[in-house]
Design a protein around this motif. Structure first.
Motif, short mmCIF file in Angstrom:
data_model
loop_
_atom_site.label_atom_id
_atom_site.label_comp_id
_atom_site.label_asym_id
_atom_site.label_seq_id
_atom_site.Cartn_x
_atom_site.Cartn_y
_atom_site.Cartn_z
N PHE A 513 31.08 -51.85 85.12
CA PHE A 513 32.49 -52.06 84.80
C PHE A 513 33.20 -52.59 86.04
O PHE A 513 33.13 -51.99 87.12
CB PHE A 513 33.13 -50.74 84.34
CG PHE A 513 32.60 -50.27 83.01
CD1 PHE A 513 33.05 -50.82 81.83
CD2 PHE A 513 31.64 -49.27 82.94
CE1 PHE A 513 32.58 -50.39 80.61
CE2 PHE A 513 31.14 -48.83 81.73
CZ PHE A 513 31.61 -49.40 80.56
N GLU A 514 33.87 -53.74 85.87
CA GLU A 514 34.53 -54.42 86.99
C GLU A 514 36.03 -54.12 86.99
O GLU A 514 36.67 -54.15 85.93
CB GLU A 514 34.28 -55.93 86.90
CG GLU A 514 32.81 -56.30 86.98
CD GLU A 514 32.60 -57.80 87.07
OE1 GLU A 514 33.61 -58.51 87.33
OE2 GLU A 514 31.46 -58.27 86.89
N VAL A 515 36.54 -53.85 88.18
CA VAL A 515 37.97 -53.55 88.36
C VAL A 515 38.52 -54.51 89.40
O VAL A 515 37.88 -54.77 90.43
CB VAL A 515 38.17 -52.09 88.82
CG1 VAL A 515 39.65 -51.77 88.93
CG2 VAL A 515 37.48 -51.13 87.86
N ASP A 516 39.69 -55.04 89.15
CA ASP A 516 40.31 -55.99 90.08
C ASP A 516 40.65 -55.29 91.39
O ASP A 516 41.05 -54.12 91.42
CB ASP A 516 41.57 -56.58 89.45
CG ASP A 516 42.10 -57.75 90.24
OD1 ASP A 516 42.89 -57.52 91.17
OD2 ASP A 516 41.72 -58.89 89.92
N GLU A 517 40.49 -56.02 92.51
CA GLU A 517 40.75 -55.44 93.83
C GLU A 517 42.21 -54.99 93.96
O GLU A 517 42.50 -53.95 94.56
CB GLU A 517 40.40 -56.44 94.93
CG GLU A 517 40.61 -55.87 96.32
CD GLU A 517 40.48 -56.91 97.41
OE1 GLU A 517 39.79 -56.65 98.41
OE2 GLU A 517 41.07 -58.00 97.27
N ALA A 518 43.13 -55.78 93.44
CA ALA A 518 44.54 -55.42 93.54
C ALA A 518 44.82 -54.08 92.87
O ALA A 518 45.59 -53.25 93.37
CB ALA A 518 45.41 -56.51 92.92
N VAL A 519 44.17 -53.84 91.73
CA VAL A 519 44.34 -52.58 91.02
C VAL A 519 43.65 -51.44 91.78
O VAL A 519 44.21 -50.35 91.94
CB VAL A 519 43.79 -52.69 89.59
CG1 VAL A 519 43.93 -51.36 88.85
CG2 VAL A 519 44.51 -53.80 88.83
N ALA A 520 42.44 -51.70 92.26
CA ALA A 520 41.66 -50.65 92.93
C ALA A 520 42.32 -50.20 94.23
O ALA A 520 42.26 -49.02 94.59
CB ALA A 520 40.25 -51.15 93.21
N ILE A 556 36.95 -49.39 99.12
CA ILE A 556 35.62 -49.67 98.56
C ILE A 556 34.74 -48.44 98.64
O ILE A 556 34.10 -48.03 97.66
CB ILE A 556 34.97 -50.86 99.29
CG1 ILE A 556 35.82 -52.12 99.09
CG2 ILE A 556 33.55 -51.10 98.77
CD1 ILE A 556 35.32 -53.32 99.89
N THR A 557 34.69 -47.80 99.81
CA THR A 557 33.87 -46.60 99.97
C THR A 557 34.53 -45.39 99.33
O THR A 557 33.83 -44.54 98.77
CB THR A 557 33.62 -46.34 101.46
OG1 THR A 557 34.88 -46.30 102.17
CG2 THR A 557 32.77 -47.45 102.06
N ALA A 562 29.71 -49.66 93.57
CA ALA A 562 28.33 -50.05 93.84
C ALA A 562 28.19 -51.54 94.10
O ALA A 562 27.25 -51.96 94.77
CB ALA A 562 27.43 -49.64 92.66
N LEU A 563 29.11 -52.34 93.55
CA LEU A 563 29.05 -53.79 93.73
C LEU A 563 30.43 -54.31 94.13
O LEU A 563 31.45 -53.67 93.87
CB LEU A 563 28.60 -54.49 92.44
CG LEU A 563 27.20 -54.18 91.93
CD1 LEU A 563 27.26 -53.08 90.87
CD2 LEU A 563 26.55 -55.41 91.33
N LEU A 564 30.41 -55.48 94.74
CA LEU A 564 31.63 -56.10 95.22
C LEU A 564 31.51 -57.60 94.99
O LEU A 564 30.51 -58.21 95.39
CB LEU A 564 31.81 -55.76 96.71
CG LEU A 564 33.04 -56.27 97.46
CD1 LEU A 564 33.36 -55.30 98.59
CD2 LEU A 564 32.78 -57.64 98.05
#
Length: 634
Positions: A513-520, A556-557, A562-564
């Motif tokens: 499942f991919e999440v946008d960086e701005a949201v994360a 990220i950590t 698990a992926l970027l």
């Protein structure tokens, strides 16, 4: 506390067997010593009896042995004496209350007359019989021994109580879960080991934070304007490159150039910078509602704004609001306040040339400056996509009907690793018109977000992957699905997703499942329970569009991704952009001791992929490998 119990049991067993071994050895030596002492005493007694019998036999007084022999026998272990002549019994002497002997010995008195004496001795073991006091002493000793063992077991348990915590912390460290290992501290034994681990984990956390600050520093100095803290010209170029490919622009939108005149009149210390920052702050709030906007400083007095997925009418309204806002903020020190702010815009459509777009925006800006007043001008070729010109009511009707009739088609784009093997496939969605025409996601997703239909669309996409693609694909096939902020924050959707993953636990490890960086990065606290739920169900998490915003990589950590996936704006022409390579090197350096895989998006040329492989990127996707195609079972 399995480890503590196991170590305590082992040490207690070792201690018990050691005590038993010492006890057996002591009893053995006691037995041997007792036997030797009793044997020596019996031998001395035999020697005395033998001498007395020989002496009285020579003196002829053996027949008077009744006077002296019984008292002598009472002092020895000899229970009976018989005098034989050949096979004839001549005399017999016995103790009054003696029991039958356990063994007998023969003593020769006269060889010629064949006279000999038979002595019967009781066994040394019958010499001592334990009394009731002895039994009580033995029982007390055993009880003390058991009590000592119990106290020893408790002492060992207390000393080893912290070993289980140390083992758990080491296990978490090996898994890379450093914050959990740091929080699992213990004040029990062994204290020095726990203190050492805590100190090392603190230093590691500080180092990682420092690395994240350094990474953010590199991002800021590469892509941010130092005075206004928004994107610089390089940042703008990267975003425009990301919005275009060899065929031109990939979406609809508008490019706005806002220029301020006569700023040199603001001669006060830092006055021009304060004025620019004031405008930047207000414009940023105005653009907050535009999810796909880019805001950058193109020159010392010119700001650039790019907004995608916006209609021409909305672009004109935005331009008017910007001019009105900037005009209201003009300082009184300016002599010609009515002609100090101008805006030029160029509306673009799918396939327009990027360089031509910049030229058209500059032409529109010059046209606005010619007016002689603070105003705006829109360069419009009449290029408004018919599909994008739908009204919001028509969009809602179209999307709701597509959901009801399940007319969303999934496309898959493969992701390949450095060895050319298929890593996974990313799923994209397109909506099908009643006439069979496919509508791109870049068109309907912004409208779906405005209508609140994103959770339903993404739910239908996941259902197609779980029920149609995964069961029929090979056992190694992995698919990734994008989740928006609205979907992740929807409690009904998360409950449905948890039930789905529980029912298909065997398929969950094959989902990403991919999440946008701005949201994360913006919603870390709110997203943590949602992301933790997905991880517990067995699926993996990926953060998408990395590098699109200038944010710290610490999330990220903390989010256990698990992926970027690197945004295409960093990838395009990377073999010619040293600053983008520096950013990726910094990011990979910060993730060196983690298991996070870095993937590149939008690779269009072999030179780009070759440069990414040298930098250390794990996998990539893009037109150079393959375009998205209708998902097919392999």
């Amino acid at each position: 506390m399995n480890l503590t119990r196991m170590l305590t049991t082992r040490l207690t067993r070792f201690w018990l067997w050691s005590l038993l071994a010492l006890l057996v050895i002591g009893l053995l030596f006691t037995f041997v010593g007792y036997w030797r002492i009793v044997s020596q005493q019996q031998q001395q007694q035999l020697n005395v009896i033998q001498q007395q019998l020989l002496q009285h036999y020579r003196d002829g007084q053996l027949t008077q042995a009744d006077n002296w022999l019984p008292p002598l026998l009472a002092l020895t272990d000899i229970t009976e004496v018989r005098i034989w002549q050949g096979t004839q019994l001549r005399q017999q002497f016995s103790r009054a209350h003696a029991s039958n002997g356990q063994r007998s010995m023969r003593l020769l008195l006269d060889e010629q007359a064949d006279i000999w004496a038979e002595l019967r001795l009781r066994s040394p073991w019958q010499h001592y019989f334990p009394s009731s006091g002895d039994w009580w002493l033995l029982l007390t000793t055993l009880l003390l021994l058991l009590l000592l063992l119990r106290l020893g077991y408790l002492w060992y348990s207390q000393q080893l109580q912290g070993m289980e915590t140390v083992a758990d912390r080491c296990r978490l460290i090996l898994k890379g879960r450093y914050p959990q290992a740091r929080n699992l501290s213990s004040v029990s034994h062994p204290r020095f080991i726990n203190r050492a681990l805590s100190k090392l984990l603190d230093e590691l956390a500080d180092a990682r934070k420092e690395r994240a600050r350094f990474d953010n520093f590199i991002r800021s100095n590469t892509f941010l304007d130092h005075e206004t803290h928004i994107g610089n010209r390089l940042f703008l170029d990267n975003r425009l490159n990301a919005l275009s490919n060899a065929q031109g622009m990939m979406a609809h939108g508008v490019l706005l150039l806002l220029e301020f005149e006569e700023l040199e009149q603001l001669s006060g210390e830092g006055q021009m910078g304060d004025y620019l920052n004031l405008n930047v702050a207000h414009i940023s709030r105005l653009l907050h509602s535009q999810a796909n906007s880019v805001f950058a400083r193109r020159s010392y007095n010119q700001l650039a704004i790019v907004v995608t997925q916006i209609s021409l009418a909305e672009a004109e309204q935005l331009a008017a609001k910007l001019i009105k806002l900037c005009t209201s903020l003009l300082p009184r020190e300016l002599q010609n306040r009515s002609n100090s702010c101008h805006l030029g815009g160029a509306y673009f459509k799918l396939g327009d040339n990027q360089q031509q777009l910049l030229e058209e925006a500059e032409m529109a800006l010059r046209a606005a400056q010619i007016q002689g007043v603070s105003t705006w001008f829109m360069y419009d070729k009449g290029a408004v996509d018919a599909e994008f010109a739908r009204g919001s009511v028509r969009w809602r009707s179209f999307l709701e009907l597509a959901l009801e009739q399940r007319r969303f088609v999934v496309f898959a784009q493969p992701v390949f690793d450095t060895e050319g093997k298929l890593h996974h496939q990313e799923i994209f969605t397109r909506a099908k018109e009643p006439n069979g025409t496919l509508v791109r996601a870049t068109l309907f997703l912004p409208m779906a977000a405005k209508c609140g239909l994103l959770p339903k669309i993404e739910r239908q996409t996941i259902e197609k992957v779980v029920y149609e693609l995964l069961p029929k694909a090979n056992a190694e096939a992995i698919f990734s699905v994008n989740l928006s902020e609205d979907t992740l924050m929807n409690n009904d959707f998360m409950r449905w997703l948890r039930t789905l993953l529980l029912e298909h636990r065997d398929l969950a490890p094959r989902l990403i499942f991919e999440v946008d960086e701005a949201v994360a990065s913006r919603c870390q606290q709110e997203l943590q329970p949602k992301l933790r739920l997905i991880r517990k169900m067995g699926a993996r998490l990926c953060v998408d569009h990395v590098g699109l915003q200038v944010v710290s990589s610490q999330y990220i950590t903390e989010g256990s991704f698990a992926l970027l996936k690197l945004h295409r704006s960093l990838i395009k022409q990377i073999h010619l952009r040293a600053e983008n390579q520096l950013f990726i090197r910094s990011l990979l350096g910060g993730l060196h001791q983690t298991d996070v895989e870095v993937i590149a998006e939008g690779v269009e040329q072999f030179e780009e992929w070759q440069t990414l492989r040298v930098l250390g990127v794990s996998a990539a996707q893009g037109p150079w490998f393959a375009d998205p195609e209708p998902a097919a079972v392999s």
